[in-house]
Write a protein that holds these residues in place. Structure first.
Motif, PDB file in Angstrom:
ATOM      1  N   UNK A 262       0.842  -1.199   0.000  1.00 39.28           N
ATOM      2  CA  UNK A 262       0.000   0.000   0.000  1.00 39.28           C
ATOM      3  C   UNK A 262       0.873   1.243   0.000  1.00 39.28           C
ATOM      4  N   UNK A 263       0.540   2.201  -0.848  1.00 41.62           N
ATOM      5  CA  UNK A 263       1.252   3.487  -0.880  1.00 41.62           C
ATOM      6  C   UNK A 263       0.618   4.424   0.137  1.00 41.62           C
ATOM      7  N   UNK A 264       1.415   4.906   1.082  1.00 35.67           N
ATOM      8  CA  UNK A 264       0.980   5.961   1.997  1.00 35.67           C
ATOM      9  C   UNK A 264       1.497   7.270   1.429  1.00 35.67           C
ATOM     10  N   UNK A 265       0.602   8.130   0.977  1.00 38.08           N
ATOM     11  CA  UNK A 265       1.001   9.325   0.236  1.00 38.08           C
ATOM     12  C   UNK A 265       0.179  10.522   0.693  1.00 38.08           C
ATOM     13  N   UNK A 266       0.576  11.699   0.212  1.00 41.07           N
ATOM     14  CA  UNK A 266      -0.157  12.920   0.520  1.00 41.07           C
ATOM     15  C   UNK A 266       0.720  13.947   1.203  1.00 41.07           C
ATOM     16  N   UNK A 270       4.713  12.992   6.513  1.00 39.22           N
ATOM     17  CA  UNK A 270       6.094  13.507   6.565  1.00 39.22           C
ATOM     18  C   UNK A 270       7.050  12.663   5.719  1.00 39.22           C
ATOM     19  N   UNK A 271       6.822  11.341   5.701  1.00 39.88           N
ATOM     20  CA  UNK A 271       7.703  10.466   4.923  1.00 39.88           C
ATOM     21  C   UNK A 271       6.848   9.488   4.111  1.00 39.88           C
ATOM     22  N   UNK A 272       6.354   9.908   2.951  1.00 40.30           N
ATOM     23  CA  UNK A 272       5.515   9.016   2.138  1.00 40.30           C
ATOM     24  C   UNK A 272       6.323   7.829   1.617  1.00 40.30           C
ATOM     25  N   UNK A 273       5.770   6.642   1.741  1.00 32.50           N
ATOM     26  CA  UNK A 273       6.442   5.439   1.261  1.00 32.50           C
ATOM     27  C   UNK A 273       5.443   4.298   1.191  1.00 32.50           C
ATOM     28  N   UNK A 274       5.930   3.089   0.918  1.00 32.22           N
ATOM     29  CA  UNK A 274       5.060   1.926   0.752  1.00 32.22           C
ATOM     30  C   UNK A 274       5.119   1.033   2.000  1.00 32.22           C
ATOM     31  N   UNK A 324      -3.306   4.753   0.603  1.00 31.23           N
ATOM     32  CA  UNK A 324      -3.918   5.585   1.634  1.00 31.23           C
ATOM     33  C   UNK A 324      -3.357   6.985   1.438  1.00 31.23           C
ATOM     34  N   UNK A 325      -4.229   7.944   1.227  1.00 29.47           N
ATOM     35  CA  UNK A 325      -3.820   9.320   0.960  1.00 29.47           C
ATOM     36  C   UNK A 325      -4.273  10.204   2.109  1.00 29.47           C
ATOM     37  N   UNK A 326      -3.367  11.054   2.583  1.00 31.49           N
ATOM     38  CA  UNK A 326      -3.688  11.972   3.681  1.00 31.49           C
ATOM     39  C   UNK A 326      -3.376  13.392   3.211  1.00 31.49           C
TER      40      UNK A 326
END
Length: 449
Positions: A262-266, A270-274, A324-326
């Motif tokens: 899952x990609x944590x992005x947005x 502070x540190x977007x990654x998988x 998951x986008x924040x």
């Protein structure tokens, strides 16, 4: 065999917060949630009760209209709560996971078996849930035969997970899945890739299409429209690229492994990654332990910013999401904002907006719609970002006044809500396009079937 598809109409929305190509194991979630609402049009009949212990891959509920279609647990553990809504509707099944995971052994599948045995195996093991159909964008009917199966291996949506990265090293599972799926159709398995380096590019038993251009070039609806549009009475199936891995692993090993990268992005991360996690896991295990301010005014989205669903801080990853986008919550408003030059927002218009001067600039956008709901305004802007051979304004209006004949004539059979995400984004009338299309499809499903 590869065929190129070049999309000219569309819009790339470049946002701050793209995930770096590094993968970590997410903190193991204590609880997992399966929500029947993720399987649109399915009426669930519960098998597992509260207090029941289940293994990963064991049936939780089945489709009331077809008992052979099973929906299974992503983990082993105890069912601790059945969350219900109005009229005792099942909203969610909460599973407390075991520390050590145990799996149902469905047995290694004989790949030389015929289509009927394969279909029965996928239905019983829970993998049928990953196969959707058009028309109606619902879980595929097992008694239908599609004229083709379509898979998009290229994600063009803003901040979407890079499928070339998340599928790397899974070639064996991908090949097993597409070989099996090719037995279920009279036509071809069509796969869209963004580059020749895609793990999907070298597969056998598929027709590969190299796609390019702005979003929505990566949408499976765009692939269907350009390769083999759907006419009345025809059916095609679609499968998400990452779901192929789960299907392939089940066929090769007999285990239903619900693992997701899952990609944590947005811009709020502070540190977007998988992260490596599982379907239905708590989003808090990835969000709040990895740089997102717990007291911040942010929106958590399961999926990408255009088509994803807002989830609560204690919510869970959707069944089909791999991101998951924040991003910041847009609950503040500019005084006379409509009458000022705009430098920090994306727009297709050149009236007091300047994003067209710097097409590579990345923006830090929030969820503010910058306007209020009003009647449709005819501007011609929808057609600029809508590459399908369909009239978007007319089909939206037909859905709103429920004219089934006109919806059919305008091409409603081949669209899904995600195909209208961009027109919704640029809509000066702030109309909920995806909701309108979903309600129109539901009406057609009910009246026409």
């Amino acid at each position: 065999m590869s065929k190129d598809i070049r999309i000219k109409k569309g819009l790339d929305i470049k946002l701050v917060g793209e995930a770096e190509k590094t993968t970590e194991n997410a903190i193991v979630s204590n609880f997992y949630y399966i929500r029947p609402e993720d399987f649109h049009s399915i009426i669930p009949k519960l098998v597992a009760k509260e207090g029941t212990r289940v293994k990963a891959g064991e049936t939780l509920f089945y489709n009331k209209d077809m008992e052979d279609m099973k929906f299974v647990s992503p983990v082993s553990g105890e069912i601790t709560e059945i969350q219900r809504g109005p009229r005792r509707r099942i909203d969610a099944i909460k599973i407390t996971a075991d520390k050590e995971q145990f799996y149902v052994d469905h047995g290694k599948f004989d790949m030389s078996s015929d289509a009927d045995k394969l279909k029965a195996h996928l239905l019983a093991s829970g993998c049928w849930a990953f196969i959707k159909q058009r028309p109606y964008d619902v879980v595929a009917k097992a008694n239908s035969i599609p004229k083709g199966i379509f898979i998009s291996g290229y994600a063009s949506a803003p901040l979407a997970a890079d499928l070339d990265y998340t599928l790397a090293g899974k070639e064996a599972e991908l090949q097993a899945a597409v070989t099996a799926l090719s037995k279920l159709t009279e036509g071809s398995v069509h796969v869209a890739v963004g580059s020749s380096n895609s793990p999907l590019a070298g597969l056998d038993n598929v027709t590969t299409h190299k796609v390019s251009g702005p979003h929505p070039s990566g949408n499976v609806g765009t692939l269907i429209n350009k390769v083999d549009p759907i006419n009345k009475g025809e059916v095609v199936w679609t499968v998400n690229a990452q779901d192929l891995v789960i299907i392939g692993e089940l066929l090769l090993t007999g285990k239903f492994n619900a693992e997701r990268i899952v990609a944590l992005a947005g811009s709020s991360v502070k540190k977007p990654r998988y992260f490596r996690t599982k379907i239905g896991s708590e989003v808090a295990t990835m969000v709040y332990d990895n740089g997102v301010d717990k007291d911040g005014n942010d929106r958590i989205i399961s999926g990408n910013v255009l088509t994803g669903k807002k989830v609560a801080p204690d919510g869970a990853l959707d069944y089909y999401s791999n991101a998951i986008t924040v991003i910041p919550e847009g609950d503040d408003y500019e005084f006379f904002g409509w009458n000022k030059p705009v430098f920090d927002k994306v727009s297709t218009s050149r009236a007091l907006t300047f994003s067209w001067l710097n097409p590579k600039k990345k923006y830090d956008l929030n969820t503010n719609t910058n306007g209020e709901h009003r009647a449709f305004v005819v501007t011609g802007s929808y057609e600029e970002v809508f590459p399908l051979d369909i009239y978007p304004m007319q089909i939206l209006k037909a859905c709103m006044y429920k004219d089934l004949d006109e919806m059919e004539a305008l091409g409603m059979y081949e669209v899904a809500p995600e195909d209208f995400a961009l027109t919704e984004f640029i809509c000066v009338s702030k109309q909920p396009h995806q909701k309108i299309i979903r309600e129109g499809l539901d009406l057609m499903l009910k009246e026409i079937g």
